[in-house]
Design a protein around this motif. Structure first.
Motif, PDB file in Angstrom:
ATOM      1  N   ALA A   1     -49.640 -19.590 -36.921  1.00 51.07           N
ATOM      2  CA  ALA A   1     -50.435 -19.921 -35.737  1.00 51.07           C
ATOM      3  C   ALA A   1     -50.664 -21.415 -35.696  1.00 51.07           C
ATOM      4  O   ALA A   1     -50.651 -22.077 -36.732  1.00 51.07           O
ATOM      5  CB  ALA A   1     -51.779 -19.204 -35.762  1.00 51.07           C
TER       6      ALA A   1
ATOM      7  N   CYS B   1     -53.707 -15.859 -38.487  1.00 56.12           N
ATOM      8  CA  CYS B   1     -54.257 -16.264 -37.202  1.00 56.12           C
ATOM      9  C   CYS B   1     -55.399 -17.231 -37.417  1.00 56.12           C
ATOM     10  O   CYS B   1     -55.982 -17.301 -38.494  1.00 56.12           O
ATOM     11  CB  CYS B   1     -54.772 -15.031 -36.459  1.00 56.12           C
TER      12      CYS B   1
ATOM     13  N   ASP C   1     -58.658 -19.489 -34.931  1.00 58.27           N
ATOM     14  CA  ASP C   1     -59.240 -19.835 -33.644  1.00 58.27           C
ATOM     15  C   ASP C   1     -60.293 -20.913 -33.873  1.00 58.27           C
ATOM     16  O   ASP C   1     -61.095 -20.811 -34.802  1.00 58.27           O
ATOM     17  CB  ASP C   1     -59.864 -18.606 -32.969  1.00 58.27           C
TER      18      ASP C   1
ATOM     19  N   ASN D   1     -54.802  -9.494 -37.807  1.00 57.31           N
ATOM     20  CA  ASN D   1     -53.739 -10.095 -37.013  1.00 57.31           C
ATOM     21  C   ASN D   1     -54.212 -11.149 -36.033  1.00 57.31           C
ATOM     22  O   ASN D   1     -53.431 -11.997 -35.612  1.00 57.31           O
ATOM     23  CB  ASN D   1     -53.009  -9.009 -36.203  1.00 57.31           C
ATOM     24  N   SER D   2     -55.456 -11.056 -35.624  1.00 61.31           N
ATOM     25  CA  SER D   2     -55.916 -11.972 -34.589  1.00 61.31           C
ATOM     26  C   SER D   2     -57.424 -12.146 -34.702  1.00 61.31           C
ATOM     27  O   SER D   2     -58.140 -11.194 -35.018  1.00 61.31           O
ATOM     28  CB  SER D   2     -55.543 -11.363 -33.231  1.00 61.31           C
TER      29      SER D   2
ATOM     30  N   ARG E   1     -60.802 -14.238 -32.641  1.00 62.76           N
ATOM     31  CA  ARG E   1     -61.179 -15.013 -31.462  1.00 62.76           C
ATOM     32  C   ARG E   1     -62.684 -15.171 -31.412  1.00 62.76           C
ATOM     33  O   ARG E   1     -63.417 -14.188 -31.609  1.00 62.76           O
ATOM     34  CB  ARG E   1     -60.697 -14.292 -30.180  1.00 62.76           C
TER      35      ARG E   1
ATOM     36  N   SER F   1     -62.225  -9.718 -34.437  1.00 58.54           N
ATOM     37  CA  SER F   1     -60.970  -9.677 -35.177  1.00 58.54           C
ATOM     38  C   SER F   1     -60.229  -8.395 -34.840  1.00 58.54           C
ATOM     39  O   SER F   1     -60.857  -7.373 -34.541  1.00 58.54           O
ATOM     40  CB  SER F   1     -61.266  -9.708 -36.679  1.00 58.54           C
TER      41      SER F   1
ATOM     42  N   SER G   1     -53.901  -8.074 -31.205  1.00 54.86           N
ATOM     43  CA  SER G   1     -54.429  -9.237 -30.512  1.00 54.86           C
ATOM     44  C   SER G   1     -55.749  -8.902 -29.845  1.00 54.86           C
ATOM     45  O   SER G   1     -56.019  -7.760 -29.502  1.00 54.86           O
ATOM     46  CB  SER G   1     -53.420  -9.683 -29.460  1.00 54.86           C
TER      47      SER G   1
ATOM     48  N   ASP H   1     -59.086 -10.755 -27.262  1.00 58.52           N
ATOM     49  CA  ASP H   1     -59.692 -11.894 -26.559  1.00 58.52           C
ATOM     50  C   ASP H   1     -60.891 -11.406 -25.744  1.00 58.52           C
ATOM     51  O   ASP H   1     -60.930 -10.247 -25.314  1.00 58.52           O
ATOM     52  CB  ASP H   1     -58.681 -12.620 -25.650  1.00 58.52           C
TER      53      ASP H   1
ATOM     54  N   THR I   1     -49.336  -9.752 -28.136  1.00 63.62           N
ATOM     55  CA  THR I   1     -50.216 -10.884 -27.914  1.00 63.62           C
ATOM     56  C   THR I   1     -50.996 -10.709 -26.611  1.00 63.62           C
ATOM     57  O   THR I   1     -50.553 -10.000 -25.708  1.00 63.62           O
ATOM     58  CB  THR I   1     -49.392 -12.189 -27.854  1.00 63.62           C
TER      59      THR I   1
ATOM     60  N   ARG J   1     -54.054 -12.894 -24.003  1.00 68.68           N
ATOM     61  CA  ARG J   1     -54.976 -14.019 -23.816  1.00 68.68           C
ATOM     62  C   ARG J   1     -55.611 -13.976 -22.448  1.00 68.68           C
ATOM     63  O   ARG J   1     -54.934 -13.687 -21.461  1.00 68.68           O
ATOM     64  CB  ARG J   1     -54.214 -15.344 -23.918  1.00 68.68           C
TER      65      ARG J   1
ATOM     66  N   SER K   1     -46.517 -15.235 -29.117  1.00 67.09           N
ATOM     67  CA  SER K   1     -47.864 -15.751 -28.889  1.00 67.09           C
ATOM     68  C   SER K   1     -47.984 -16.436 -27.540  1.00 67.09           C
ATOM     69  O   SER K   1     -47.032 -17.038 -27.080  1.00 67.09           O
ATOM     70  CB  SER K   1     -48.216 -16.681 -30.039  1.00 67.09           C
TER      71      SER K   1
END
Lengths: 355, 72
Positions: A122, A164, A166, A207-208, A210, A220, A252, A254, A294, A296, A343
């Motif tokens: 990332a 990942c 942020d 994995n992600s 934010r 997460s 992912s 968000d 992914t 966003r 991504s």
């Protein structure tokens, strides 16, 4: 001789004991402040790899850069919108200035900035075009100066690949969160390189990650099929978003602009929308024909974009109904960009890699 | 020789872990009730500005399929 590294009164076992005591104390301290079940009782939200930049409204390609390495795993937009950064299995992060001049070859102007000893998972510009933060399969994160390529700070602490990261919203200060294959999410101070807080409640790779829009919490997504919300000031997990019927990993995550909704993409091809405060699922979106890799939300909050192994990017907006929550309509994005989308950043830039 | 190296590695690692845990244990924490109240307050304050939460009227949807225009 045998105990050269030790100071007075220290033995390996005394250090281990102190470590265990501190861990218990940490749990006790956290538990003391756990006075309510969060929210419930208080109720009244390529072969050559390519990087392509799309115009989300017209679905036209604006730029395409061919990367010399075959697997691109990460990409990011510079805050000015004038450059992009990407990298992957080449272990590097490179910055390309964006140009609308068709005669210019973007790949020729590339600048190699970051160098890790394993894949780049990332990357993100900090609040200027001048610094880039990267995370890697080598277990570290690092902060780099774009102009000189110099390493400004490195962050050690994860016991396995970091997948990942942020950055905290700029108003809340100089920290960032990272998630890794060691099931830990760690919060770091950008300037000192120090890990400030760490959270280990997931059962599998994260994995992600934010940040919540206010910067006081982060979410997460993990291979353990759950997403979780961690509050930074309470220093603990405060919510878990899961259902028995969801058994595939979440790739992912968000937040919507107000932080009331959490959008999560899964390996079972769906996107689930959760009410962050109630912990319930509000909506489920079908449409992708392979894993959602992914997701966003756009910076102005009007839409979110999901990318998938089915080679498409899809944009969804909320449709007005008589009462919230909004219903989401998928708009099929660009058809058949050649490969695996890993991504996506704000105005829909994605990286292609061969499957 | 190798056991000396690995034992000093264990020691320095254990020391690092203890130091890190000391730092983490000493941070200031607030109650979960206060933390969740603040998150709820933030959501409430910003809900009306959230287009994905409130929805947008179909006429203002910037992504809708554009119909061809006939000029008579």
């Amino acid at each position: 001789m045998a105990n050269e590294g030790l100071r007075d009164n220290e033995t390996l076992s005394s250090l281990k004991n102190e470590s265990e005591t501190l861990k218990c104390k940490l749990e006790e301290e956290r538990a003391k402040l756990h006075d309510v079940e969060p929210f419930l009782s208080v109720f009244f939200f390529q072969q050559d790899g390519k990087v392509i930049v799309w115009d989300a409204f017209t679905t036209n390609k604006e730029h395409a850069v061919t990367m010399p390495c075959t697997w691109v795993m990460a990409c990011a937009y510079a805050p000015s919108g004038c450059a992009i950064a990407c990298g992957g299995l080449d272990n590097k992060c490179s910055v390309y200035p964006l140009t609308f001049d068709k005669n210019e070859n973007m790949a020729a102007k590339k600048k190699s900035v970051a160098m890790h000893t394993n894949y780049l998972s990332a990357c993100s510009f900090t609040n200027s075009d001048m610094q880039i933060l990267t995370s890697s399969g080598d277990g570290t994160c690092a902060l780099w100066d774009v102009e000189s390529g110099q390493l400004l700070q490195s962050f050690h602490g994860h016991a396995a690949d970091v997948l990942c990261l942020d950055l905290a919203p700029s108003e809340t200060g100089n920290t960032f969160v990272s998630g890794g294959c060691d099931k830990k999410a760690m919060v770091w101070d950008l300037r000192s390189g120090q890990c400030i807080q760490s959270f280990e409640t997931h059962d599998s790779d994260i994995n992600s990650v934010r940040y919540y829009p206010s910067g006081d919490a982060f979410a997460s997504a993990s291979d353990d099929a759950t997403c979780r919300l961690y509050d930074l000031r309470a220093d603990r997990e405060v919510a878990i978003y899961s259902k028995e019927s969801i058994i595939f990993g979440a790739s992912s995550v968000d937040f919507s602009l107000s932080g009331r909704l959490l959008f999560t993409g899964y390996n079972d091809y769906t996107i689930n929308v959760w009410d962050v405060l109630k912990g319930t699922r509000v909506s489920i979106l079908f449409g992708h024909e392979n894993r959602v890799s992914t997701l966003r939300v756009s910076p102005d909050g009007t839409a979110f974009c999901s990318g998938s192994w089915d080679h498409t990017l899809r944009v969804a907006v909320g449709h007005q109904r008589t009462r919230p929550p909004a219903k989401f309509i998928f708009h099929s994005g660009p058809e058949r960009p050649p490969q695996f989308i890993k991504s996506s950043a704000t105005a829909i830039i994605h990286a292609d890699s061969p499957c | 020789m190798s056991s000396k190296v690995s034992s000093s590695n264990n020691i320095s690692q254990a020391r690092r872990t203890v130091q890190q845990l000391r730092i983490e244990a000493s941070i200031e924490r607030i109650k979960v009730s206060k933390a969740s109240a603040d998150l709820m307050h933030y959501c409430g304050e910003h809900a009306k500005y959230d287009p994905l939460l409130m929805g947008i009227p179909a006429s203002e949807n910037p992504f809708k399929d554009k119909k061809p225009c006939t000029i008579l």
